[in-house]
Design an enzyme around this catalytic site. Structure first.
Site, short mmCIF file in Angstrom:
data_model
loop_
_atom_site.label_atom_id
_atom_site.label_comp_id
_atom_site.label_asym_id
_atom_site.label_seq_id
_atom_site.Cartn_x
_atom_site.Cartn_y
_atom_site.Cartn_z
N SER A 117 1.01 -1.08 -0.26
CA SER A 117 -0.11 0.21 -0.19
C SER A 117 0.95 1.07 0.15
O SER A 117 1.88 0.73 0.60
CB SER A 117 -0.72 0.22 1.36
OG SER A 117 -1.55 1.31 1.57
N TYR A 141 -1.36 0.12 10.50
CA TYR A 141 -1.60 -0.83 8.88
C TYR A 141 -0.52 -0.65 8.24
O TYR A 141 0.25 -1.68 7.59
CB TYR A 141 -3.07 -0.18 8.48
CG TYR A 141 -3.03 -0.57 6.85
CD1 TYR A 141 -3.83 -1.72 7.07
CD2 TYR A 141 -3.11 0.45 6.07
CE1 TYR A 141 -3.51 -1.50 4.99
CE2 TYR A 141 -3.05 0.09 4.68
CZ TYR A 141 -3.29 -1.29 4.31
OH TYR A 141 -3.50 -1.69 2.88
N LYS A 145 1.94 -3.59 6.48
CA LYS A 145 2.62 -3.78 5.42
C LYS A 145 4.00 -3.25 4.70
O LYS A 145 4.90 -4.08 4.02
CB LYS A 145 1.23 -2.67 3.91
CG LYS A 145 0.25 -2.81 4.20
CD LYS A 145 -0.39 -4.27 3.95
CE LYS A 145 -1.41 -4.92 3.30
NZ LYS A 145 -1.85 -6.32 2.59
C1 WQD Z 1 -9.38 10.50 0.40
C2 WQD Z 1 -9.03 12.15 0.70
C3 WQD Z 1 -9.50 12.24 3.44
C4 WQD Z 1 -14.11 10.73 3.48
C5 WQD Z 1 -6.42 5.49 2.49
C6 WQD Z 1 -5.12 4.11 3.25
C7 WQD Z 1 -4.21 4.06 2.63
C8 WQD Z 1 -5.35 3.43 1.27
C9 WQD Z 1 -6.71 3.68 1.03
C10 WQD Z 1 -5.77 0.72 1.81
C11 WQD Z 1 -8.19 12.20 2.65
C12 WQD Z 1 -10.63 12.60 1.65
C13 WQD Z 1 -12.79 11.13 2.86
C14 WQD Z 1 -14.73 11.75 2.91
C15 WQD Z 1 -13.04 13.31 2.60
N1 WQD Z 1 -5.91 2.03 1.62
N2 WQD Z 1 -12.10 12.59 2.71
N3 WQD Z 1 -14.30 13.21 3.36
O1 WQD Z 1 -7.04 8.35 3.72
O2 WQD Z 1 -6.26 9.43 1.00
O3 WQD Z 1 -6.13 6.36 1.81
O4 WQD Z 1 -7.32 4.28 1.83
O5 WQD Z 1 -3.89 0.16 1.61
O6 WQD Z 1 -3.38 3.35 2.98
O7 WQD Z 1 -4.53 5.52 4.11
O8 WQD Z 1 -7.93 7.48 1.19
O9 WQD Z 1 -9.92 7.27 0.82
O10 WQD Z 1 -10.41 7.87 3.04
O11 WQD Z 1 -9.69 9.43 1.90
O12 WQD Z 1 -13.05 14.56 2.51
O13 WQD Z 1 -16.11 11.71 3.28
O14 WQD Z 1 -10.13 11.98 1.55
O15 WQD Z 1 -9.83 13.26 4.36
O16 WQD Z 1 -8.11 13.80 2.22
P1 WQD Z 1 -6.79 7.74 2.21
P2 WQD Z 1 -9.98 7.75 2.10
#
Ligand code: WQD
Length: 326
Positions: A117, A141, A145
């Site tokens: 990841s 997490y 990884k």
């Molecule tokens: C993306 C952006 C949120 C929801 C995570 C893991 C990463 C990988 C993928 C597994 C962020 C913002 C979200 C909302 C928002 N997982 N957001 N409003 O955090 O980049 O990655 O998932 O391997 O390891 O960390 O993904 O989709 O949660 O968020 O503003 O209602 O959207 O703060 O900036 P993230 P995400």
């Protein structure tokens, strides 16, 4: 070649199974069905229900199906949950992998593809993240990884197993509505959920040092991601002793606000987001350099963010038919 796909009944795993099958490879799915769904496994593909902590079942499965390659996707993947349950994450993701690698090295397996990841990078600085960017994970997490990558690489060096660690960036979309992600843990489904409830989507922080103040991510279509696994599997087969670490992204950043605008437009909504407080631990910008995977495997993403949103929405509508009228 027969490939064992651990986690093959999960959202990403089921796409990998199909991509491998479509490429003419024989596959067997190994999944504990904790979050996986048996119906996602295509007809004709054997499903073994069990844990990667079950050494006996793994050994029997590898022998009975004459497995020669493994794609290991089984594992826990929620960052927030890993902060509360670190021991559980280490057990499932690290100990589960160690037990699997023990079984793999005792059997006739030649190739091992590991699902890693972008979380291994933590809070990277700079425009694009290369595979040489220092790995400083920010959550248990991400730590599991990174430790997993070390285990896989060390085993490859010691035994001659060909290995690849694939660092996924932000995965979205679906090949068919039935295969869509059913979890509501990431930006795209979380925005769908808000729109379906008639509520405004939330932007977690709009004061980041990015062009529109919201976080920038590299979104990758799950079908492209699955095809990258096929390319990695083929490369390992073709050159024994290979040791690959590859980003899987598009090399293109999209902001949270940009994604919400696209989702509104693609789903026929017109609901501006509201700003909510920053979410702890969110890096401002995480965008892959996709150069190495193109050079090593000749792989390049085919689908754009629009394709991801449209296909994910079709899956959402299947589960939430009332959303069509929301
Ligand atoms: C993306 C952006 C949120 C929801 C995570 C893991 C990463 C990988 C993928 C597994 C962020 C913002 C979200 C909302 C928002 N997982 N957001 N409003 O955090 O980049 O990655 O998932 O391997 O390891 O960390 O993904 O989709 O949660 O968020 O503003 O209602 O959207 O703060 O900036 P993230 P995400």
């Amino acid at each position: 070649m027969t490939w064992l796909i651990t986690g093959g009944a999960g959202y990403i795993g089921a796409h990998v199974v199909r991509a491998m099958r479509d490429a003419g490879e024989r596959t067997v799915v190994y999944d504990d069905l904790s979050t996986g769904v048996a119906e996602r496994v295509p007809e004709g593909v054997p499903l073994v229900t069990g844990s990667t902590l079950d050494a006996g079942l793994l050994a029997r499965t590898l022998t009975e199906h004459a497995v020669t390659g493994v794609v290991h996707l089984a594992g826990k993947k929620q960052v927030g949950e890993s902060v509360d349950l670190p021991l559980h994450y280490y057990r499932e993701n690290v100990e589960g992998l160690r037990v699997l690698l023990e079984a793999v090295t005792a059997a006739s397996v030649r190739s091992f593809v590991f699902s890693s990841s972008a979380a291994v990078y933590g809070m990277p600085s700079g425009d694009q993240v290369t595979e040489e960017t220092p790995c400083v994970p920010m959550s248990p997490y991400g730590e599991t990884k990174l430790a997993g990558e070390w285990l896989v690489r060390a085993t490859g060096r010691a035994t001659g197993l060909s290995t690849a660690s694939l660092r996924y960036f932000n995965v979205a979309g679906a090949a068919t509505p039935e295969l869509a992600d059913v979890g509501v843990f990431n930006l795209v489904p979380m925005v769908f959920e808000k729109l379906t409830r008639g509520e405004p989507p939330r932007v977690f922080g709009d004061d980041y040092p990015t062009p529109d103040g919201t976080c920038v991510r590299d979104y990758i279509h799950v079908v492209d991601l699955a095809e990258a696994h096929v390319a990695a599997a083929r490369a390992l087969d073709a050159s024994p002793g290979r040791d690959l670490t590859l980003n899987i992204g598009r090399g293109e950043g999209v902001s949270v606000r940009g994604m919400i605008d696209l989702i509104n437009a693609a789903t026929g909504h017109d609901r501006p987001p509201v700003t909510a407080p920053r979410r702890a631990g969110d890096p401002a910008r995480v965008v892959a350099s996709a150069d190495r995977i193109r050079e090593e495997l000749g792989w390049k993403a085919r689908y754009d963010v629009q394709d991801m949103i449209t296909s994910a929405w079709a899956g959402w509508l299947l589960l939430h038919p009332r959303a069509a009228r929301a």
